[in-house]
Design an enzyme around this catalytic site. Structure first.
Site, PDB file in Angstrom:
ATOM      1  N   HIS A  52       5.733   3.517  -0.717  1.00  0.00           N
ATOM      2  CA  HIS A  52       4.621   2.688  -0.214  1.00  0.00           C
ATOM      3  C   HIS A  52       4.951   1.193  -0.322  1.00  0.00           C
ATOM      4  O   HIS A  52       4.078   0.375  -0.619  1.00  0.00           O
ATOM      5  CB  HIS A  52       3.316   2.984  -0.960  1.00  0.00           C
ATOM      6  CG  HIS A  52       2.808   4.389  -0.777  1.00  0.00           C
ATOM      7  ND1 HIS A  52       1.884   4.734   0.168  1.00  0.00           N
ATOM      8  CD2 HIS A  52       3.122   5.544  -1.420  1.00  0.00           C
ATOM      9  CE1 HIS A  52       1.633   6.039   0.092  1.00  0.00           C
ATOM     10  NE2 HIS A  52       2.376   6.549  -0.858  1.00  0.00           N
ATOM     11  N   ASN A  75      -4.280   9.088   0.676  1.00  0.00           N
ATOM     12  CA  ASN A  75      -3.472   9.002   1.890  1.00  0.00           C
ATOM     13  C   ASN A  75      -4.347   9.274   3.102  1.00  0.00           C
ATOM     14  O   ASN A  75      -5.516   9.651   2.954  1.00  0.00           O
ATOM     15  CB  ASN A  75      -2.351  10.047   1.858  1.00  0.00           C
ATOM     16  CG  ASN A  75      -1.156   9.610   1.012  1.00  0.00           C
ATOM     17  OD1 ASN A  75      -0.959   8.425   0.768  1.00  0.00           O
ATOM     18  ND2 ASN A  75      -0.375  10.574   0.568  1.00  0.00           N
TER      19      ASN A  75
END
Ligand code: HDD
Length: 686
Positions: free
Chosen positions: A74, A146
């Site tokens: 990420h 997510n």
């Protein structure tokens, strides 16, 4: 150079803080005013540097240390401030203050891709992170989710393997920001538990049109705990008010070249223009009894609980209304930790979540340099924070006074804080028993049923996209055994899918993989799993690209601009020159983009408002021809005027115009505007 060694002293005794021209005075980190920021100190005009130059040394030293390690996953992200407003009283379920009706809690939300490094393109095919920090009155709660409700693996111990396999291969350092390579599919095909996630990542969920148009999920089963200590299981869902939308793969490839910042620019622009993106927070709440009778284990993060079985109850809204002041200070330094929960919210025994609760805290120490990352403003709670944790790198606030331990006898004035059994966080006193074992529960063993359910819940076009994506990815794998192993899994998901991919790859179908448990074929189709079935109701927040050139009809351009304004959508004028064009009524229109920089892939729909003269000019320009062919190929709705013909001809689409193309100058304006919310003319085979 003017020297300012003789700074006047102002009234409160501090040196004057502005230059003669009225600028704030540049100082060193120590507050010393700088007289020359253009040249370093040397012995003679052409001589060597002098060590005396503390300003030079401090400036370069600081620059040398500007980078911190990027997140191991990420790394590429974009964030915004906002608030969460609770719209329902949930005190029967949780004592958390954030869930009191009417409570508004400040938030910070960071969206991200997973695999790519910080400089990778926004529209890589990848899962998107959707992490929100709630600065509640009772401490920070981080919901680190997510845009996909399931995950690749069931146990956190496999996370390093998953990420190593997805990231660039260790020997060659590529490929970047993509899963289309042998290592990834090798690992995946050896990990049947990932098959449900494979369906999700091969769907258009992993190429969202924008962060604004995607869902978010807390993924795991969590607990809500009320004031009486009663626990209820919960799954968290973010539902975009703007509806779901993705780009198509060929668009994604091109967007990454045309605007690698497509998603961050979109979020920035929306917030800056006051079109604040909004999500509803939904809860799926269920009890032990449901968990017992559910077909799958609610602790298995590779499974969903279909919304049709446990409806999503909308309880609040998240609004993102402020961009950051400084990217590094906020977006880069924000540290999300799944272990940040507040009274009234707790963990389940999901083995992925349990592992995450160790990993996030640990990684922040590495990334931000020490245990005091909680002192950084973006991470600090916005409620009182008092304890005896002290010292360490970059400590910003140590306990005051003599007492830095407890118990102590220094009294309430000087003795510092104390634990509060009545109001402090209490873990849910779940009963646990069993042997210490490193094993996977049998209840986690069905790897294909929900993958099949996901596939069957898609529209035809979405099923085709899944098959195409798998074909693309596997065709980038050079190892035949990897391709074949994946095909053997697909056979356990759906024969049609396996056949389509095998055909795309030019391979014979292998034997189905040996399943740990038989696939259920009777799971109900869930409409909630499709993007197309959950698209927008209007064109709000979308973008229309209007291609103009000299002689374009002023009335049509104005009508489109007005209609878009009314719809809450943006228009971007694209012209051969960025200076703009002269319209039919002699007025001048500014261009937002020169044709080379404004390809049609950047817009949700396009209008070709052209005079014959203008279309002839554009017909000579390759980017103008691509503008038209791409818009057709990507199933966009196209508004056009008769004058556009010469451009349509050279773009090779003249004979292919269909009912997704509207003659704006011949009664087609209304039809065009009505079609726009559908976003694409799917039967054009986009
Ligand atoms: Fe993770 C970052 C989401 C499994 C270890 N993860 C990270 C971020 C998101 C997620 C959104 C970025 C946060 C930010 O914007 O700063 N991760 C998930 C989800 C998972 C998941 C939804 C499964 C349900 N993650 C997962 C596991 C582990 C990690 C199983 C380790 C055992 N994740 C991390 C990390 C990161 C991270 C290494 C990297 C940067 C950071 O934490 O702050 O600790």
């Amino acid at each position: 150079m003017t020297t300012k060694n003789d700074l006047p002293i102002d009234d409160n005794g501090a040196p004057h803080q502005t230059t003669e021209e009225g600028y704030d005075t540049l100082t060193t980190q120590h507050g010393v005013a700088v007289s020359d920021d253009q040249n370093h100190l040397k012995a003679g005009e052409r001589g060597p540097m002098l060590m005396d130059d503390f300003h030079f040394r401090e400036k370069i030293f600081h620059f040398d240390h500007e980078r911190i390690p990027e997140r191991v996953v990420h790394a590429r992200g974009f964030a915004a401030h906002g608030f969460f407003e609770c719209l329902e009283d949930l005190s029967d379920l949780t004592r958390a203050a954030v869930f009191k009706k009417g409570e508004k809690t400040p938030t910070f939300t960071r969206f991200s891709t997973v695999a790519g490094n910080k400089g990778s393109p926004d529209v890589a095919r990848d899962v998107r992170g959707f992490a929100t920090k709630f600065y509640t009155k009772e401490g920070n709660w981080d919901l680190v989710g997510n845009n996909i409700p399931v995950f690749f693996i069931q146990d956190a111990i496999k996370f390093p393997d998953l990420i190593h396999a997805a990231k660039p291969a260790p020997d060659r350092g590529f490929p970047q920001a993509q899963t289309a390579h042998d290592n990834f599919w090798d690992f995946i095909s050896l990990s049947p538990e990932s098959m449900n996630m494979v369906m999700w990542i091969m769907s258009d969920r992993t190429i969202p049109r924008s962060f604004r148009f995607m869902e978010g999920f807390g993924v795991h089963t969590f607990r809500l705990i009320n004031a009486e200590g009663k626990s209820t299981f919960v799954k968290f869902h973010w539902k975009p008010k703007q509806g779901l939308q993705s780009v198509v793969w060929n668009e994604a490839l091109k967007i990454n070249g045309a605007d690698p910042d497509f998603h961050r620019r979109d979020l920035w622009d929306a917030i800056q223009t006051g079109d604040y993106p909004e999500w509803e927070l939904g809860l799926q709440v269920f009890d032990e009894e449901f968990a017992e009778k559910f077909d799958f284990d609610v602790l298995d993060a590779t499974k969903i609980i279909p919304e049709e079985e446990v409806p999503v109850r909308i309880v609040g809204r998240l609004v993102l209304d402020k961009v950051v002041d400084n990217f590094f200070a906020e977006t880069e330094q924000v540290a999300f930790c799944t272990n940040n929960v507040v009274p009234g919210i707790g963990f389940s025994n999901d083995p992925l979540l349990q592992g995450r609760n160790f990993s996030y805290l640990d990684t922040q120490v590495k990334r931000l340099g020490g245990p005091n990352f909680t002192h950084i403003p973006i991470n600090a709670p916005q409620c009182p924070m008092r304890n005896f944790q002290q010292d360490g790198h970059m400590a910003m606030h140590n306990p005051k006074g003599r007492a830095n331990y407890e118990p102590n006898s220094w009294g309430t004035e000087e003795g510092g804080p104390r634990e509060d059994p009545a109001n402090g966080y209490r873990h849910y006193p779940e009963e646990v028993s069993g042997q210490k074992v490193a094993t996977r529960s049998e209840t986690f063993a069905d790897h294909y049923s929900q993958a099949r359910q996901f596939y069957l819940s898609q529209t035809d076009i979405e099923q085709t996209h899944i098959a195409n994506a798998l074909t693309f990815e596997l065709s980038k794998c050079q190892e035949m055994r990897v391709r074949k192993r994946m095909l053997s899994h697909l056979r356990n998901i759906h024969e049609d899918l396996a056949e389509a991919v095998a055909d795309g790859l030019g391979l014979e179908l292998p034997e189905p993989a040996k399943a740990a448990r038989e696939t259920k074929t009777d799971l109900k189709v869930s409409d909630a799993l499709s993007i197309i079935k959950n698209g927008p109701k209007n064109f709000k927040g979308r973008k229309l690209g209007i291609l103009v050139a000299d002689g374009s009809d002023a009335g049509t351009v104005k009508a489109l601009q007005d209609a878009m304004e009314e719809a809450g959508a943006l228009t971007v004028v694209v012209a051969p020159k960025v200076g703009g064009a002269k319209l039919s009524d002699g007025s001048h229109i500014e261009a937002g983009e020169k044709i080379d920089g404004g390809p049609s892939i950047l817009y949700d729909a396009v209008a070709l408002v052209l005079s014959e003269e203008g279309a002839n000019t554009l017909a000579d320009l390759p980017p103008a021809r691509d503008f038209v062919t791409d818009a057709m190929a990507h199933g966009k709705f196209i508004g056009l005027t008769e004058g556009a013909e010469p451009l349509l001809k050279v773009a090779g689409v003249m004979g292919k115009l269909d009912d997704g193309c509207f003659r704006l100058d011949d009664g087609g304006m209304d039809g065009f505007l009505e079609a726009l919310p559908k976003l694409r003319k799917w039967d054009r085979d986009a």
